[in-house]
Design an enzyme around this catalytic site. Structure first.
Site, PDB file in Angstrom:
ATOM      1  N   LYS A 120      88.049  43.225 -33.363  1.00 14.81           N
ATOM      2  CA  LYS A 120      87.237  42.776 -34.491  1.00 14.81           C
ATOM      3  C   LYS A 120      87.796  41.466 -34.990  1.00 14.81           C
ATOM      4  O   LYS A 120      88.990  41.180 -34.812  1.00 14.81           O
ATOM      5  CB  LYS A 120      87.280  43.806 -35.628  1.00 14.81           C
ATOM      6  CG  LYS A 120      86.109  43.705 -36.562  1.00 14.81           C
ATOM      7  CD  LYS A 120      84.885  44.304 -35.890  1.00 14.81           C
ATOM      8  CE  LYS A 120      83.745  44.559 -36.824  1.00 14.81           C
ATOM      9  NZ  LYS A 120      82.833  45.550 -36.203  1.00 14.81           N
TER      10      LYS A 120
HETATM   11  N1  GLU Z   1      79.597  44.468 -34.896  1.00 13.79           N
HETATM   12  C1  GLU Z   1      78.957  45.547 -34.202  1.00 13.79           C
HETATM   13  C2  GLU Z   1      79.720  46.842 -34.411  1.00 13.79           C
HETATM   14  O1  GLU Z   1      80.432  47.007 -35.365  1.00 13.79           O
HETATM   15  C3  GLU Z   1      78.693  45.220 -32.744  1.00 13.79           C
HETATM   16  C4  GLU Z   1      79.902  44.906 -31.920  1.00 13.79           C
HETATM   17  C5  GLU Z   1      79.575  44.378 -30.524  1.00 13.79           C
HETATM   18  O2  GLU Z   1      78.419  44.382 -30.132  1.00 13.79           O
HETATM   19  O3  GLU Z   1      80.516  43.980 -29.847  1.00 13.79           O
HETATM   20  O4  GLU Z   1      79.584  47.783 -33.659  1.00 13.79           O
END
Ligand code: GLU
Length: 430
Positions: A120
């Site tokens: 993240k």
């Molecule tokens: N931000 C989204 C999540 O929390 C998608 C993450 C992604 O597609 O890599 O799942």
């Protein structure tokens, strides 16, 4: 938050810890570690991020001044594949939050069984007060700072809170400029024009609705006429509300960061979306009562979809939730103390790592399509998403029934054991 101002240090620490996302994420892991009899070295590794990068991001603002923003990218774990996860822009971003979100990505990818580890990113900023140009310069400089860890087989960012396809386009372009050739698969959730996947934008909301439909079927509740409340009217909440309405559910309340609206006879989601596009908020929508963002969680409804931020359902309001199904469109909206209350009250909770896994699932499809240079129709994407979400839901439900645990613990049992299995196979280097 009034408890925090009481000047009692012990209280402050306890309250702070109870709402610290990383402490919560670790507690959730600890809850299943013993039951799984986890290998000690794997367990110790999983409690900590694998890699944390912290960067200062200088941006020339429109008025000519330079502001320096703090950004983070955390790789929680890479046992099952390259790092995958979104990047968020928000004033409340902290390293602990990003670390927790990275850990949750590890479990999410394992639960839907896609070959990624969890990551993240976040920048402490308020994009709502920044021009598009300022956001673009910040994104490009952030990408440059993170170049060393990004890559289509290393770390693949995606949109998250306050970032979108355009943000991914800037990351893609900056990365490609730096390496001297085009690398579309370095990001997912990018615009269709530069190799995005059909169905990606709606995927998180669509996947969330799929889990709700499976839950209703399991609980033998007819979807037609079911009353739904949604906290958050962004990429997840708005899409989920629209799709539920398409199934003839009644959307009784929605909210965004400015406040919420309630109408027991149902709101027209398309009209609310048009109103928000015009005014920037849902509050003030004609023919509905105004409610606060917190009150939306407590309205009389059958399905509640918290699709905003963390720490929304706590021990303070869990006994006032009236829904019989809670589907976590957001990451981390329910704290562990509230989990227990909801479970004791017989509320069926679909945990975040399951309910919002549709986004990263279609991110995986986008990545695969990009690497193959072969693109699928929207029907194909949606069909494959449905298959993945259904399987993950029923795998989790089966564990929950067999082990007599709630759906969150069941999801963790599956996700953590898959990750640990990979870790055990890889061993400890050197
Ligand atoms: N931000 C989204 C999540 O929390 C998608 C993450 C992604 O597609 O890599 O799942």
């Amino acid at each position: 938050m009034s408890q925090l101002s009481g000047g009692n240090d012990v209280m402050v620490m306890e309250v702070g810890e109870a709402l610290n996302p990383l402490a919560i994420a670790r507690q959730q892991l600890d809850n299943v570690a013993e039951r799984l009899n986890l290998n000690q070295s794997v367990y110790k590794l999983l409690r900590h991020p694998r890699r944390t990068v912290s960067v200062s991001v200088p941006v020339v603002m429109d008025d000519g001044s330079v502001q320096v923003f703090t950004g983070y990218r955390v790789h929680h774990n890479l046992f099952r594949g390259p790092a995958k996860g979104g990047i968020r822009y928000h004033p409340d971003v902290t390293l602990d939050e990003v670390s927790a979100l990275a850990m949750w990505m590890t479990w999410k990818c394992a639960l839907v069984d896609i070959p990624f580890g969890g990551a993240k990113g976040g920048v402490v900023c308020n994009p709502k007060e920044m021009s598009l140009g300022e956001q673009e310069r910040m994104t490009r400089r952030l990408t440059s700072e993170l170049m060393i860890i990004l890559g289509p087989d290393k770390d693949i960012p995606a949109p998250d809170v306050n970032t979108n396809a355009q943000t991914m386009g800037w990351i893609l372009d900056t990365y490609s400029m730096n390496v001297g050739h085009s690398v579309p698969s370095v990001v997912t959730g990018k615009p269709l024009a530069v190799g995005g996947s059909r169905g990606r934008e709606e995927a998180t909301g669509r996947g969330c609705v799929r889990t709700v439909l499976e839950a209703l079927k399991h609980l033998e509740i007819e979807v037609e006429g079911v009353r739904v409340a949604v906290q958050g009217f962004g990429n997840v909440g708005r899409i989920a509300a629209g799709l539920m309405q398409g199934r003839r559910a009644s959307i009784v309340a929605v909210s965004d960061s400015q406040g919420g609206i309630y109408n027991p006879n149902g709101l027209d989601v398309e009209k609310v979306a048009a109103y928000k596009a015009e005014t920037g908020q849902v509050a003030g929508f004609p023919g509905a009562d105004e409610v606060t963002n917190e009150e939306v969680l407590e309205v009389d409804c059958d399905v509640l979809i918290p699709a905003a931020l963390e720490n929304q359902i706590t021990e303070r309001n869990a006994d006032r939730i009236r829904a019989s199904v809670v589907a976590e469109g957001a990451n981390g909206p329910t704290i562990p103390a509230a989990d227990e209350i909801l479970y004791d009250r017989g509320i069926f909770l679909i945990p975040d790592i399951l309910a919002n896994a549709g986004g990263v699932t279609v991110s995986y499809f986008e990545w695969v399509q990009g690497l193959m240079q072969f693109f699928w129709s929207e029907e194909e994407v949606n069909e494959k998403l449905r298959t993945v979400m259904r399987k993950a839901f029923h795998d989790t439900l089966e564990v929950s029934i067999r082990e007599k645990v709630d759906m969150r613990v069941a999801a963790y049992l599956l996700a953590v054991s898959r990750t640990a299995e990979a870790g055990k196979t890889l061993g400890v280097y050197p």
